[in-house]
Design an enzyme around this catalytic site. Structure first.
Site, PDB file in Angstrom:
ATOM      1  N   PHE A  71     -28.257  16.460 -27.717  1.00 56.18           N
ATOM      2  CA  PHE A  71     -28.617  15.604 -26.588  1.00 56.18           C
ATOM      3  C   PHE A  71     -27.486  15.413 -25.587  1.00 56.18           C
ATOM      4  O   PHE A  71     -27.745  15.177 -24.407  1.00 56.18           O
ATOM      5  CB  PHE A  71     -29.120  14.245 -27.097  1.00 56.18           C
ATOM      6  CG  PHE A  71     -30.509  14.306 -27.646  1.00 56.18           C
ATOM      7  CD1 PHE A  71     -31.607  14.305 -26.801  1.00 56.18           C
ATOM      8  CD2 PHE A  71     -30.729  14.405 -29.004  1.00 56.18           C
ATOM      9  CE1 PHE A  71     -32.900  14.385 -27.291  1.00 56.18           C
ATOM     10  CE2 PHE A  71     -32.016  14.486 -29.520  1.00 56.18           C
ATOM     11  CZ  PHE A  71     -33.109  14.477 -28.657  1.00 56.18           C
ATOM     12  N   GLU A  72     -26.253  15.494 -26.035  1.00 56.71           N
ATOM     13  CA  GLU A  72     -25.147  15.359 -25.091  1.00 56.71           C
ATOM     14  C   GLU A  72     -24.965  16.655 -24.307  1.00 56.71           C
ATOM     15  O   GLU A  72     -24.775  16.642 -23.096  1.00 56.71           O
ATOM     16  CB  GLU A  72     -23.850  14.999 -25.828  1.00 56.71           C
ATOM     17  CG  GLU A  72     -23.856  13.632 -26.494  1.00 56.71           C
ATOM     18  CD  GLU A  72     -23.889  12.472 -25.505  1.00 56.71           C
ATOM     19  OE1 GLU A  72     -23.698  12.702 -24.292  1.00 56.71           O
ATOM     20  OE2 GLU A  72     -24.131  11.340 -25.952  1.00 56.71           O
ATOM     21  N   GLY A  73     -25.008  17.780 -25.040  1.00 54.84           N
ATOM     22  CA  GLY A  73     -24.727  19.056 -24.393  1.00 54.84           C
ATOM     23  C   GLY A  73     -23.288  19.090 -23.905  1.00 54.84           C
ATOM     24  O   GLY A  73     -22.642  18.067 -23.742  1.00 54.84           O
TER      25      GLY A  73
END
Length: 215
Positions: free
Chosen positions: A73-75
Site C-alpha cells: 500500500f505504501e509503494g
C-alpha cells in the site's frame, strides 16, 4: 553469521557519515529480518522476522505478512528515470506531510526535513523502512502491553500504526486489549479519511489490515 561490514560500508558511503550505536542495532535487526538469522537483543531473541520475549513468547516485531502489506500500500513511489526516488505531497492535503520511499515522512536519514526536492536512493528507502518498522513495532508492543496477540494481529496493528500513528489512542487497540477481536477488526474501517475526505486507497488498506488481523 553474515558478514555485515560490506553492507555498513555501503551505507556509510551513501550517507556520507557513520552510524550511532542505536542505528547500528536497528540496521542489524533489519538485516536479520531480511535473511532470517536469529540474534539476541535486550528484549529477547529474534527468530526470523519475529522478536520473541523470553517470558511470554508474544510477537514484538513485524513479520513478513505485515511488511508485505505495508509495501503493497505504501509503494516506493515517484521512482525517477535515473533510479532515484523523489518525495511527493500528501494526497489528502496536497502538501504536508511530504512522503518518500516506503511511506517515510518527517525527517530523513540526514536529519533534514522531507519535502519538495527530497531525493533518496532505493537503498536509503529500504534502510529507512527497516528502521521505522522497529520503532513502530515497539510502539504497538508498548500499547498492547501483556494483551495476547497472534503474529498476524500484531502485523495488522503495526501496519495500521505505520499509516495513522494512532495505536495509543485508537478504540481498536482498547477492544483488542479487552479481548474483543471481532469488534477490533470492525474498527479498522473507521480510519479511512485523509484531509477530511474518504480515500479509496485507505478503504482498501483498512480492509486488508482487518483481513490480516482476523486470519
Amino acid at each position: 553469521m553474515t558478514d555485515r561490514k560490506p553492507i555498513f560500508d555501503a551505507f556509510r558511503k551513501l550517507l556520507g557519515r557513520g552510524f550511532s550505536q542505536t542505528e547500528v542495532r536497528q540496521i542489524d535487526a533489519a538485516i536479520d529480518q531480511a535473511i532470517g538469522e536469529d540474534h539476541v537483543t535486550d528484549s529477547g531473541a529474534v527468530r526470523g522476522n519475529t522478536r520473541v520475549s523470553p517470558e511470554d513468547g508474544t510477537p514484538k516485531a513485524i513479520g513478513p505478512a505485515g511488511i508485505a502489506l505495508i509495501k503493497r500500500f505504501e509503494g516506493c513511489a515517484k521512482l525517477r528515470s535515473d533510479g532515484l526516488v523523489e518525495a511527493y505531497p500528501d494526497p489528502g492535503t496536497g502538501g504536508d506531510p511530504w512522503t518518500i520511499g516506503w511511506g517515510a515522512t518527517g525527517r530523513g536519514l540526514d536529519d533534514l526535513p522531507i519535502g519538495p526536492g527530497t531525493v533518496w536512493t532505493k537503498e536509503q528507502c529500504d534502510v529507512r523502512l527497516a528502521r521505522d518498522l522497529v520503532r513502530y513495532a515497539d510502539d504497538v508492543a508498548r500499547a498492547l502491553g501483556l494483551a495476547p496477540r497472534t503474529q498476524n494481529q500484531f502485523d495488522a496493528l503495526v501496519s495500521f500504526h505505520y499509516n495513522t500513528g494512532a495505536i495509543a489512542r485508537a478504540t481498536l487497540t482498547k477492544k483488542h486489549i479487552a479481548g474483543d477481536h471481532k469488534g477490533a477488526a470492525q474498527e479498522f474501517a473507521r480510519w479511512n479519511k485523509a484531509g477530511g475526505r474518504v480515500l479509496r486507497g485507505l478503504v482498501r488498506r483498512r480492509a486488508a489490515e482487518a483481513e490480516l488481523y482476523i486470519s
